[in-house]
Design an enzyme around this catalytic site. Sequence first.
Site, PDB file in Angstrom:
ATOM      1  N   CYS A 184     -19.263   4.697 -24.850  1.00  0.00           N
ATOM      2  CA  CYS A 184     -20.504   5.428 -25.102  1.00  0.00           C
ATOM      3  C   CYS A 184     -21.173   5.838 -23.802  1.00  0.00           C
ATOM      4  O   CYS A 184     -22.261   5.344 -23.465  1.00  0.00           O
ATOM      5  CB  CYS A 184     -21.452   4.586 -25.944  1.00  0.00           C
ATOM      6  SG  CYS A 184     -20.866   4.444 -27.623  1.00  0.00           S
ATOM      7  N   GLY A 194       0.775  -1.228   0.000  1.00  0.00           N
ATOM      8  CA  GLY A 194       0.000   0.000   0.000  1.00  0.00           C
ATOM      9  C   GLY A 194       0.805   1.276   0.000  1.00  0.00           C
ATOM     10  O   GLY A 194       0.274   2.343   0.318  1.00  0.00           O
ATOM     11  N   GLY A 224       2.217  -3.652  -4.674  1.00  0.00           N
ATOM     12  CA  GLY A 224       1.687  -3.713  -6.032  1.00  0.00           C
ATOM     13  C   GLY A 224       1.975  -2.430  -6.793  1.00  0.00           C
ATOM     14  O   GLY A 224       2.962  -2.304  -7.520  1.00  0.00           O
ATOM     15  N   ARG A 225       1.144  -1.434  -6.532  1.00  0.00           N
ATOM     16  CA  ARG A 225       1.222  -0.173  -7.283  1.00  0.00           C
ATOM     17  C   ARG A 225       2.611   0.448  -7.259  1.00  0.00           C
ATOM     18  O   ARG A 225       3.118   0.918  -8.278  1.00  0.00           O
ATOM     19  CB  ARG A 225       0.180   0.812  -6.711  1.00  0.00           C
ATOM     20  CG  ARG A 225       0.102   2.138  -7.439  1.00  0.00           C
ATOM     21  CD  ARG A 225      -1.024   3.014  -6.900  1.00  0.00           C
ATOM     22  NE  ARG A 225      -2.317   2.442  -7.184  1.00  0.00           N
ATOM     23  CZ  ARG A 225      -3.110   1.864  -6.287  1.00  0.00           C
ATOM     24  NH1 ARG A 225      -2.770   1.830  -5.017  1.00  0.00           N
ATOM     25  NH2 ARG A 225      -4.259   1.362  -6.654  1.00  0.00           N
ATOM     26  N   TYR A 252      -2.799  -1.612 -12.353  1.00  0.00           N
ATOM     27  CA  TYR A 252      -4.256  -1.432 -12.225  1.00  0.00           C
ATOM     28  C   TYR A 252      -4.888  -0.686 -13.405  1.00  0.00           C
ATOM     29  O   TYR A 252      -6.027  -0.234 -13.281  1.00  0.00           O
ATOM     30  CB  TYR A 252      -4.619  -0.686 -10.937  1.00  0.00           C
ATOM     31  CG  TYR A 252      -4.184  -1.330  -9.636  1.00  0.00           C
ATOM     32  CD1 TYR A 252      -4.913  -2.390  -9.098  1.00  0.00           C
ATOM     33  CD2 TYR A 252      -3.072  -0.885  -8.949  1.00  0.00           C
ATOM     34  CE1 TYR A 252      -4.538  -2.962  -7.891  1.00  0.00           C
ATOM     35  CE2 TYR A 252      -2.687  -1.452  -7.744  1.00  0.00           C
ATOM     36  CZ  TYR A 252      -3.425  -2.487  -7.215  1.00  0.00           C
ATOM     37  OH  TYR A 252      -3.053  -3.047  -6.015  1.00  0.00           O
ATOM     38  N   GLU A 298       3.867  -6.970   0.772  1.00  0.00           N
ATOM     39  CA  GLU A 298       2.966  -7.195  -0.382  1.00  0.00           C
ATOM     40  C   GLU A 298       2.801  -5.880  -1.124  1.00  0.00           C
ATOM     41  O   GLU A 298       1.888  -5.114  -0.809  1.00  0.00           O
ATOM     42  CB  GLU A 298       1.584  -7.644   0.113  1.00  0.00           C
ATOM     43  CG  GLU A 298       1.586  -8.799   1.111  1.00  0.00           C
ATOM     44  CD  GLU A 298       0.224  -9.028   1.754  1.00  0.00           C
ATOM     45  OE1 GLU A 298      -0.569  -8.077   1.912  1.00  0.00           O
ATOM     46  OE2 GLU A 298      -0.045 -10.177   2.105  1.00  0.00           O
ATOM     47  N   ARG A 315     -10.528   3.607 -13.146  1.00  0.00           N
ATOM     48  CA  ARG A 315     -10.593   4.398 -11.907  1.00  0.00           C
ATOM     49  C   ARG A 315     -10.496   5.890 -12.189  1.00  0.00           C
ATOM     50  O   ARG A 315     -11.176   6.705 -11.550  1.00  0.00           O
ATOM     51  CB  ARG A 315      -9.441   4.003 -10.978  1.00  0.00           C
ATOM     52  CG  ARG A 315      -9.786   2.797 -10.161  1.00  0.00           C
ATOM     53  CD  ARG A 315      -8.704   2.505  -9.136  1.00  0.00           C
ATOM     54  NE  ARG A 315      -9.164   1.397  -8.317  1.00  0.00           N
ATOM     55  CZ  ARG A 315      -8.380   0.462  -7.795  1.00  0.00           C
ATOM     56  NH1 ARG A 315      -7.079   0.512  -7.998  1.00  0.00           N
ATOM     57  NH2 ARG A 315      -8.882  -0.502  -7.073  1.00  0.00           N
TER      58      ARG A 315
HETATM   59  C1  LIG Z   1      -4.018  -4.771  -3.033  1.00  0.00           C
HETATM   60  C2  LIG Z   1      -3.284  -5.368  -1.896  1.00  0.00           C
HETATM   61  C3  LIG Z   1      -1.922  -5.135  -1.735  1.00  0.00           C
HETATM   62  C4  LIG Z   1      -1.136  -4.217  -2.625  1.00  0.00           C
HETATM   63  O1  LIG Z   1      -1.597  -2.916  -2.569  1.00  0.00           O
HETATM   64  P1  LIG Z   1      -0.828  -1.767  -3.374  1.00  0.00           P
HETATM   65  O2  LIG Z   1      -1.539  -0.530  -2.970  1.00  0.00           O
HETATM   66  O3  LIG Z   1      -0.984  -2.061  -4.835  1.00  0.00           O
HETATM   67  O4  LIG Z   1       0.603  -1.818  -2.951  1.00  0.00           O
HETATM   68  C5  LIG Z   1      -1.277  -5.778  -0.676  1.00  0.00           C
HETATM   69  N1  LIG Z   1      -1.934  -6.577   0.186  1.00  0.00           N
HETATM   70  C6  LIG Z   1      -3.257  -6.834   0.040  1.00  0.00           C
HETATM   71  C7  LIG Z   1      -3.914  -7.733   1.011  1.00  0.00           C
HETATM   72  C8  LIG Z   1      -3.966  -6.230  -0.991  1.00  0.00           C
HETATM   73  O5  LIG Z   1      -5.287  -6.466  -1.092  1.00  0.00           O
END
Ligand SMILES: *Cc1c(COP(=O)(O)O)cnc(C)c1O
Length: 458
Positions: free
Chosen positions: A366, A253, A293-294, A395, A291, A330
């Site tokens: 549309c 996150g 992602g972004r 995403y 964990e 988004r």
């Molecule tokens: C989506 C998610 C992440 C990654 O979040 P990012 O904002 O993309 O880093 C990590 N852990 C869990 C449980 C998630 O649902």
Amino acid sequence: MSPSSPSSALTPSAQAGSARVAAVVRHAVAAGLLGEANPVAGFIDTDGVRASVDALHEAFPGVPAVLHTFAAKASSLVPVLRLLARCGMGCEVASPGELRLALDAGFAPSKIVLDSPAKTRDEIRRALAVGVAINADNLDEVHRIASLRPSDAVSAIGLRVNPQVGGGSIGAMSTATATSKFGVALRDPGAREQVVKAFAAHPWLTRLHAHVGSQGCSLELIAAGIAETYALAEEINETLGRRQVTGLDIGGGLPVNFADDEVRPTFAAYAAALRAAVPGLFDGRYELVTEFGRSLLAKNGFIGALVEYTKDAGGRRIALTHAGAQTATRTVFMPDAWPLRVGAFDAEGRPKDGPVVVQDVAGPCCFAGDVVAHARELPELRAGDFVVLYDTGAYYFSTPWSYNSLPRPAVYGYGLAATSGREEPMVRFAPVRDAQSLDSVSAESGLAHADALLNLRD
Ligand SMILES: *Cc1c(COP(=O)(O)O)cnc(C)c1O
């Protein structure tokens, strides 16, 4: 490019993202990857991905046991996942589909963590059979796992908690509010005691998991949530008189800066905030799982799209492009929370300059709201030009929406190589996902059942 970096240095850190993108757009147009036949595509910077993973690993030097996982939902593309696996990452998955992608990408089960919020019995059985780690979302799920878990199971099992430290600036991205749907709400009356009881009853429950927030959350908020989780682990181990909690999954996150090329905050800043808020976290007593992602992928990807027409309406210039809600969902629905930088390129894929015009950059869907940038000042766009949506590596094109039966756009990876004596780098492309065919669009729309509704009357 920053003035201090030599022109041959093409590592992502030495050359600003938007300068790399400009080289890639020109080559993509020349190669026909972007153009009339292919009016929208996604692009992934493989050097950038490697550099981001390196930065994450370097932010935790000397931390004895840490598994960095990539949150598959941020870029659910098998070649991207395989590249990340090759870079030493693990994988966080949240559905049977994501688990399948992670296994197909080649992640070892011991490096996969399953976090789905609503795991079915079948999903749990499969995860236990494969041996991936599982984080239960709630105590009912712990009981369900207990009833399904063979005594020789190798899966590490954890429990997700919600430290309820509060939300960030985007409600939909805030996982640690008082009423969040995720995890056991720790501050609710009696919750802490119930969690300790569950650990007492199940010696195989050895991890705590918290994922506090996402885009819009501060480092301090994220660190505060992890501090609460760490304190709970210490409390459980003390109460039980044994070191049962051996792992802390501290989630991801980290927010991303969408305003310019700078990576901000960095993984190093994140690690420093954790050290300050939770001094014991890195001393080796707990195995750590992250964990992200972004923060690993967003700045390592962009969308390129053809400008099909331009028009004026009510005094506003509008560019009608092929990048809209189908690939920037988004941003279209929450433009204030997810603003994107837009770049203007000419028909040969060269950056446009010249006087700016206030323009809307609209998409092909549309519905009237299908606009990715409202009243944006950009060099005047014309039919046949291209627009780039920056920082869309996570995403966006990897998570398309099939509105209007628009096909999923093609995705390409790229790498840049310096060529001696020339300013212009060489760009290599590799296909990551083919553009969806019309046959596939129809098949996914029930073609096999075309007659199904005609014979339901007696
Ligand atoms: C989506 C998610 C992440 C990654 O979040 P990012 O904002 O993309 O880093 C990590 N852990 C869990 C449980 C998630 O649902």
